[in-house]
Enzyme design. Structure first.
Site, PDB file in Angstrom:
ATOM      1  N   THR A 176     -49.508   7.231  30.293  1.00 36.29           N
ATOM      2  CA  THR A 176     -48.408   6.420  29.774  1.00 36.29           C
ATOM      3  C   THR A 176     -47.957   6.944  28.417  1.00 36.29           C
ATOM      4  OG1 THR A 176     -49.666   4.817  28.436  1.00 36.29           O
ATOM      5  CG2 THR A 176     -49.516   4.404  30.814  1.00 36.29           C
ATOM      6  N   ASP A 177     -46.741   6.616  28.060  1.00 40.24           N
ATOM      7  CA  ASP A 177     -46.313   6.853  26.688  1.00 40.24           C
ATOM      8  C   ASP A 177     -47.084   5.897  25.785  1.00 40.24           C
ATOM      9  OD1 ASP A 177     -44.861   7.987  24.594  1.00 40.24           O
ATOM     10  OD2 ASP A 177     -43.019   8.035  25.776  1.00 40.24           O
TER      11      ASP A 177
END
Length: 619
Positions: free
Chosen positions: A327-328
């Site tokens: 994920t970011d």
């Protein structure tokens, strides 16, 4: 530096005794396949060790390469806390002052990792750090590494061989200091002119970005991951460019991603190529799709990192991707740095608790939580029965495979002296500086003003007097000059309310009226050459018809700019993005559609070749 645990097995195989039992266990055996070693280690790990593998956060380097055993400027915990007590072994490194410092730190960090139960080596990752932008949220300026134009500049060259050449140089410099994972390439299509993250993209043209993506991944990873590779995390799936009104999804006001032109598949094209080329990782963007349908199915309006339809349905099942999905940063918890805060990018799920957000991310299909270190939360989710340990096993297997492919289990150490010799060496620097000069894009050249030749007197802004000494005597009054040379940046609206916000160039693309008036007054006094740094488009219309020459750069030193302007290195750049005629045209364009501003003052791929102009002059 080498491992203190190197032993020789009875059959003569040299191995690292990572768990200290004096025996070459299958996961320590370099002659076995990646899958065999991965399977063996996976079944030895405790729940806590599995959880630690599924987090990647920022870590900082001590001044002389020592381990930082206090919280840093960005990092939240001492190094021993995250490596030993939280079992983490993926870290995103920030500031690097010298190659020796970075290489020494890598070796110290890997030695610490050897003290953990199974000696799992650390994977060090980085955002782009070979160009000019300094933004803690997205990229770092080159420092000791060779310096190249930003991604837009590589795209302006429209040359896949140069892209691959850059990637090969960057790979060698990364590997020399122990960086084995790249949180790039950023292959979002820059179709929304206002978006503040265009500098690191490869432009707006899906066909060209697809070709650049293949070259980029080949340069960093090779034909397949191996001991000399850097594993790439390609971002931001399924394309982060079409942000509503160009506002960035790092921030609450920029959470919506929209497709008014129905161009979702267009933005997906480069990611299909990244999958074909075996990208080791993929990162979904923060953006929350609004009003999006894929194959007739409405997509849940939550950030892509939480979105099962996108991560599992589209990326895993439809496109067949089985690599790592990270994920970011900071989808679970708010980020507090000093007295500033940035809310968790929990777009569409702001109402969920941190635990519920984590559960939704896992259900979506992500393997690793970016920017987080709350490993105990994941352990509690498993122990409570809300998440199965088998779900963790699926992600841990992907993460371990990359470490084995990179050869980190066999030797993660680097030669500090060799790193110092290789990183930023004269050959690499010369290649980067030439690419900077070649990437400049000549937009206007009235009366063959370019290439510049020595003249009597020069008025300059944005350059030091020594930079332009070859052109003439520097004067302080344009009225006394034979030539004016002014370097400016693309305009933006300064903001500084939320953490990281000050580093993002967002808002209007119009220059301040005072600057326009002043530069046009200069142009009335003498021929004016404007060099504008395009980290995103700028409304250049007010200068057309006034400036004798207008040139775009995308991250170039003063020396490289002068090389291009004087013709020592012929500028070859073509615009990788269009330059709209007005903000009204920008506001009326559709965020997901390339070249949609109607009547641009300079269309995409525009650029004048100075070599041709030189030939005309000489002819």
């Amino acid at each position: 530096m080498t491992s203190a645990r190197f032993l020789t097995a009875p059959d003569g195989t040299r191995f690292r005794d990572l768990n200290g039992n004096g025996v070459m266990d299958p996961y320590e055996n370099p002659t076995l396949s990646v899958d065999e070693r991965t399977d063996d280690l996976l079944h030895r790990l405790s729940l806590e060790e599995k959880a630690g593998l599924m987090f990647q956060t920022v870590i900082e380097v001590g001044d002389e390469g020592e381990l930082l055993e206090t919280p840093g400027k960005i990092s939240k915990s001492p190094t021993t806390t995250v490596v030993v007590h939280k079992n983490m072994n993926h870290f995103n490194v920030h500031a690097i002052r010298t190659a020796r410092q970075a290489a020494t730190w890598n070796n110290n960090l890997q030695a610490l990792a050897e003290t953990t139960p199974h000696g799992i080596p650390v994977t060090i990752s980085t955002d782009p750090r070979h160009a000019f932008v300094e933004n803690t949220g997205v990229a770092f300026s080159a420092g000791p590494f060779s310096q190249w134009p930003e991604g837009l500049g590589l795209a302006a060259l429209d040359d896949v061989d140069t892209v691959r050449g850059f990637a090969e140089v960057a790979r060698r410099e990364y590997v020399a200091v122990g960086i084995r994972a790249a949180l790039h390439p950023q292959i979002d299509l820059a179709t929304e002119p206002r978006w503040g993250r265009q500098a690191q993209t490869l432009g707006q043209d899906a066909d060209r970005v697809t070709a650049f993506t293949a070259a980029y991944l080949r340069g960093f990873q090779g034909d397949e991951l191996g001991p000399d590779s850097v594993a790439c995390t390609t971002k931001h799936f399924p394309g982060g460019g079409p942000q509503l009104a160009g506002e960035d999804a790092h921030f609450p006001y920029g959470r919506e991603q929209v497709y008014p032109g129905g161009m979702f598949d267009y933005h997906l094209e480069p990611f299909r190529e990244a999958i074909r080329r075996g990208t080791a990782g993929m990162m979904p963007y923060y953006g929350m799709p609004v009003g999006l349908e894929v194959d007739g199915e409405p997509i849940e309006e939550v950030g892509f990192g939480y979105n099962r339809q996108i991560v599992t349905g589209l990326l895993r099942e439809q496109l067949g991707y089985d690599g790592v999905v990270v994920t970011d940063w900071e989808l679970v918890n708010d980020n507090h740095v000093g007295d500033q805060v940035l809310p968790a990018r929990a777009w569409g799920v702001e109402h969920l608790t941190a635990v519920e957000r984590m559960e939704k991310i896992l259900d979506a299909g992500s393997d690793q939580f970016g920017g987080e270190e709350c490993v105990e939360m994941l352990v509690d989710l498993v122990r409570s029965g809300r998440v199965s340990e088998e779900r963790l096993d699926a992600s841990v297997r992907r993460l371990l495979r990359v470490k084995f492919q990179l050869g980190l289990f066999d030797d993660p150490y680097v030669d500090v002296d060799a790193a110092e010799r290789l990183v930023g060496n004269p050959e690499f620097r010369a290649l980067g500086e030439r690419a900077q000069a070649r990437s400049l894009t000549v937009l206007v050249n009235e009366g063959s003003t370019l290439p510049l030749r020595p003249t009597g007197s020069v008025y300059v802004e944005g350059f030091r007097a020594d930079d332009v000494a070859e052109l003439g005597r520097v004067v302080s009054d344009p009225a006394e000059a034979d030539l004016a040379l002014v370097r400016i940046g693309a305009p933006f609206e300064p903001r500084d309310d939320l953490f990281l916000e000050a580093w993002f160039h967002q808002g209007s693309l119009e220059f301040a009226p005072g600057l326009v008036y002043r530069l046009n007054r200069i142009a009335a006094s003498c021929p004016l050459v404007i060099v504008v740094n395009l980290d995103r488009p700028a409304i250049l219309t007010p200068f057309v018809g006034h400036a004798a020459a207008i040139v775009a750069d995308y991250g170039s030193s003063s020396a490289a700019v002068l090389d291009a302007l004087t013709g020592r290195v012929a500028p070859r750049g073509r615009l990788p993005i269009e330059i709209p005629r007005s903000m009204d045209a920008v506001r009326s364009s559709r965020e997901d559609v390339p070249s949609d501003s109607g009547d641009p003052v300079f269309p995409v791929h525009h650029g004048l070749e100075l070599e041709e102009l030189v030939a005309l002059q000489e002819g």
